[in-house]
Design a protein around this motif. Structure first.
Motif, short mmCIF file in Angstrom:
data_model
loop_
_atom_site.label_atom_id
_atom_site.label_comp_id
_atom_site.label_asym_id
_atom_site.label_seq_id
_atom_site.Cartn_x
_atom_site.Cartn_y
_atom_site.Cartn_z
N PRO A 111 15.23 11.47 2.99
CA PRO A 111 15.40 10.83 1.67
C PRO A 111 16.61 9.89 1.51
O PRO A 111 17.40 10.11 1.88
CB PRO A 111 15.47 11.84 0.69
CG PRO A 111 14.75 13.13 1.52
CD PRO A 111 15.20 12.94 2.89
N GLY A 112 16.06 8.71 0.89
CA GLY A 112 17.25 7.67 0.69
C GLY A 112 17.62 6.74 2.07
O GLY A 112 18.34 5.96 1.83
N GLY A 113 16.50 6.87 2.97
CA GLY A 113 16.79 6.32 4.33
C GLY A 113 16.13 4.78 4.30
O GLY A 113 15.67 4.43 3.13
N LEU A 168 0.81 -1.12 -0.02
CA LEU A 168 -0.02 0.02 -0.05
C LEU A 168 0.91 1.10 -0.02
O LEU A 168 0.38 2.30 -0.65
CB LEU A 168 -1.01 0.06 1.21
CG LEU A 168 -2.15 -1.24 1.19
CD1 LEU A 168 -2.73 -0.97 2.37
CD2 LEU A 168 -3.00 -0.65 0.01
N LEU A 169 2.02 1.20 0.55
CA LEU A 169 3.05 2.37 0.71
C LEU A 169 4.12 2.25 -0.28
O LEU A 169 4.95 3.23 -0.06
CB LEU A 169 3.41 2.34 2.22
CG LEU A 169 2.34 2.56 3.24
CD1 LEU A 169 2.88 2.62 4.67
CD2 LEU A 169 1.67 3.93 3.04
N PHE A 170 3.91 1.42 -0.91
CA PHE A 170 5.05 1.43 -2.19
C PHE A 170 5.27 2.67 -2.83
O PHE A 170 6.39 3.23 -3.04
CB PHE A 170 4.97 0.23 -3.12
CG PHE A 170 5.95 0.22 -4.14
CD1 PHE A 170 7.00 -0.25 -3.85
CD2 PHE A 170 5.63 0.67 -5.54
CE1 PHE A 170 8.00 -0.54 -4.87
CE2 PHE A 170 6.78 0.68 -6.52
CZ PHE A 170 7.92 -0.11 -6.14
N GLY A 171 4.18 3.34 -3.34
CA GLY A 171 4.36 4.78 -3.95
C GLY A 171 4.94 5.74 -3.13
O GLY A 171 5.73 6.42 -3.56
N LEU A 172 4.36 5.86 -1.85
CA LEU A 172 4.84 6.94 -1.10
C LEU A 172 6.42 6.60 -0.86
O LEU A 172 7.12 7.72 -0.65
CB LEU A 172 4.10 6.83 0.10
CG LEU A 172 4.53 7.85 1.31
CD1 LEU A 172 4.31 9.40 0.81
CD2 LEU A 172 3.46 7.76 2.82
N ALA A 173 6.65 5.51 -0.49
CA ALA A 173 8.15 5.46 -0.22
C ALA A 173 9.16 5.43 -1.42
O ALA A 173 10.28 5.99 -1.31
CB ALA A 173 8.49 3.91 0.12
N ARG A 174 8.69 5.14 -2.64
CA ARG A 174 9.44 5.50 -3.82
C ARG A 174 9.61 6.81 -4.13
O ARG A 174 10.57 7.51 -4.44
CB ARG A 174 8.57 4.66 -5.22
CG ARG A 174 9.32 4.81 -6.41
CD ARG A 174 8.98 4.19 -7.51
NE ARG A 174 7.24 4.71 -7.79
CZ ARG A 174 6.51 4.29 -8.40
NH1 ARG A 174 6.90 3.06 -9.41
NH2 ARG A 174 5.40 4.68 -8.88
N GLU A 175 8.56 7.93 -3.76
CA GLU A 175 8.54 9.10 -4.03
C GLU A 175 9.82 9.80 -3.06
O GLU A 175 10.43 10.96 -3.51
CB GLU A 175 7.37 9.93 -3.67
CG GLU A 175 6.04 9.62 -4.66
CD GLU A 175 4.82 10.14 -4.23
OE1 GLU A 175 4.86 10.96 -3.05
OE2 GLU A 175 3.84 9.96 -4.75
#
Length: 625
Positions: free
Chosen positions: A515-517, A470-477
């Motif tokens: 970011p990048g974490g 569900l959070l794949f998109g948020l994590a990718r951003e």
């Protein structure tokens, strides 16, 4: 008189006085006993004298008989025997020399005669010895002449002395029964006198000690009664005049009454100024004690309520249920709460919550009555707001979001970039507002207990994977890497709600990570719980904020939180859902070192699944079955 003596000194007095009386009693008995003993000693001395005189008389009679039988022609042996008998006849000398006339004054005349006879016997001995030394013939002549006369004179004196002593002894013996009767009467009188005096002495000591003690203890008892009936101010502060233990007890009681009065004054200040009404009810629900707060809260003075039934001030629809709850508390748990409506003096109705505890020792209910009228009004306003939010906000927001999505998709090539940017911003705001309304409604259901949880056996690893998807998109951003979990466990939960809790924790970690974490997931088994841990590399949370972030509309106070936009309800929803599953949620964090949020859900009756894909496959097969 005895107030300045302590208990030890009083005990010594109680012992010393009877001992002194016994000594005096022994001395009184000793005097007649001593007189009677002296009388017996006098009789014994007279008997000794008579025995001595009798021996003298016998020996003298033997000498005279020997002289008479010999006819003046006795030989050497007979003469020597006469001389020896003469020496044996003088046996009274040691009696007269050692006789104490002070102990036996009645024998004074007999002693004088006895001493004269000693002198006479001494002359006879010297005269006989002298004639014996001149020869047997001289001794015969002495026996036939002056010796015989001296013997007959001695016998006459001996008889006279014997008669004198006998007369004295007869007189003494005649007086002995009278003396014995007098001795008995004297001893009996002393014994009776001692008994009567000992009784009076005992009664007197008891009276002296107990009268004063009873008076002082009665005063202390009155002070204790005043304390017992909660009238510490009425206790006399004049201390006892003594210095013994009773006085110390009185001083301690006076000090205790002063401290108790101060404590009750402080307590009265608290109770009388309390917004809640504090009261006690007896087993028949009648007021036994009421705080002054009743005047402010209900308009009834405490004196008006004392002795009245609490059911008289309760609205008509509640008395029956109120009485039943009180009975249940008394016969059951001894503590409990109930809610009813109080009818005030001015007719106003006030919603009240009663916190009740039953005291079996005093057979009373101790109650704290809290006015929740304003709280109930606020709850009604909240319900009205939620009703408005659910009907008047959620539907329009959904419509706005849908329409904007249609416009942006259909007119993407027509509208200028600036218009597309503004539409995207409006859509984002509408989605956030819609999410806020949905979470607020959901949280209200959870807090009100209207949220039903359908628990089933759920694999934690599967729930974590669903949340990550569900959070794949948020994590990718934000270029955040989601890692784990490596282990798994089976819990008893509603799968949808478990995914929701993990999603909220992951979303929170992604938002606050740089970011990048990296955000990692792990599953542990602790006791009867499966613990899901979400670790981020964010700025961390101060210790004082850790207790607040699970409250509604709360965020940690750090520079990053001002850049992250959220509703402030996500963690509050996690907490409410965890508690609805009999679980817990918490956080471990230090500023600058990231945070680890953990969620504990009770394990289902299944073995712990760990480390290998084969074991996970076995678990999934078991769930499919």
């Amino acid at each position: 008189m005895f107030t300045r003596l302590n208990a030890t000194q009083k005990g010594m007095v109680l012992v010393a006085v009877p001992v002194l009386f016994e000594l005096l009693f022994i001395a009184a008995i000793y005097l007649p006993l001593n007189r009677f003993a002296q009388s017996l000693e006098s009789m014994s001395a007279g008997n000794e004298i008579l025995l001595a005189l009798q021996e003298n008389e016998i020996e003298l009679s033997r000498v005279i008989c020997a002289i008479a039988v010999s006819g003046g022609t006795m030989g050497d042996k007979e003469a020597a025997a006469v001389l020896n008998g003469l020496h044996r006849g003088f046996v009274g000398e040691k009696i007269w020399k050692n006789f104490d006339i002070r102990k036996n004054p009645e024998l004074a005349h007999a002693v004088d005669l006895g001493k004269k006879m000693d002198l006479q016997f001494e002359r006879i001995r010297r005269s006989g010895n002298a004639s014996w030394e001149r020869g047997l013939g001289a001794f015969h002549r002495w026996l036939g002449g002056s010796g015989a006369r001296m013997f007959f004179s001695a016998i006459q004196d001996q008889k006279e002395l014997t008669r004198t002593v006998l007369d004295i002894e007869r007189h003494t013996a005649a007086q002995q029964p009278e003396e014995l009767a007098g001795f008995k009467a004297t001893v009996l009188a002393i014994l009776w006198a001692g008994f009567v005096l000992s009784v009076f002495l005992t009664v007197g000591l008891v009276f002296l000690f107990t009268r004063e003690m009873v008076v002082r203890l009665s005063a202390i008892e009155k002070k204790a009664e005043m304390l017992a009936i909660e009238k510490a101010d009425s206790v006399s502060h004049i201390p006892d005049a003594g210095t013994d233990e009773v006085a110390e007890l009185d001083v301690a009681l006076v000090l205790a009454s002063a401290k108790l009065a101060q404590a009750r004054a402080r307590q009265a200040v608290v109770l009388d100024n309390s917004a809640d009404v504090i009261c006690s009810l007896d087993s028949r629900l009648k007021f036994a004690a009421v705080g002054h707060a009743s005047s402010k809260a209900w308009g009834f003075a405490p004196d008006e309520l004392l002795g009245q039934s609490v059911l008289n001030i309760i609205a008509d629809s509640a008395p029956g249920s109120t009485s039943a709850v009180f009975t249940t508390i008394r016969e059951g748990s001894a503590t409990g709460k109930l809610e009813n409506i109080i009818v005030c003096r001015d007719g106003a109705m006030k919603d009240s919550i009663w916190s009740v505890s039953w005291s079996p020792e005093r057979r009373q209910y101790h109650c704290v009555v809290h006015d929740v009228t304003e709280l109930r009004a606020i709850e009604k306003l909240k319900q009205h707001f939620l009703s408005v939010a659910s009907h008047d906000l959620r539907a329009p927001l959904t419509s706005v979001t849908l329409n904007i999505s249609i416009i942006t998709e259909s007119l993407r090539d027509v509208l200028p970039p600036l218009a597309m940017t503004e539409l995207a911003r409006v859509q984002t705001s509408a989605q956030r507002l819609s999410s806020l309304v949905n979470e607020l409604l959901e949280l209200d259901k959870l807090e009100a207990g209207k949220f039903a949880v359908n628990r089933q056996r759920v694999g934690v690893s599967d729930a974590c994977e669903a949340a990550k998807a569900l959070l794949f998109g948020l994590a990718r951003e934000t270029s955040i890497t989601l890692v784990g979990p490596e282990n798994d466990a089976v819990v008893k939960a509603e799968e949808k709600r478990l995914v929701q809790m993990i999603t909220n924790l992951l979303s929170n970690a992604i938002k606050f990570s740089p970011p990048g974490g990296k955000v990692s997931l792990s599953v542990l088994k602790k006791g009867g719980f499966a613990e899901i841990r979400v670790r981020d590399a964010g700025p961390g949370i101060a210790a004082e904020d850790c207790r607040l972030i699970f409250e509604k509309f709360s965020q940690a106070d750090n520079p990053t939180s001002t850049k992250v936009k959220g509703t402030g309800l996500g963690l509050a929803v996690v907490k409410a859902l965890a508690e609805s599953h009999d679980g817990k949620v918490g956080v471990e964090s230090e500023p600058g070192k990231g945070s680890t949020f953990w969620l504990q859900i009770p394990l289902a009756d299944s073995r712990y699944v760990a480390d290998s894909d084969d074991e996970k496959t076995a678990l999934n097969s078991e769930e499919g079955a």
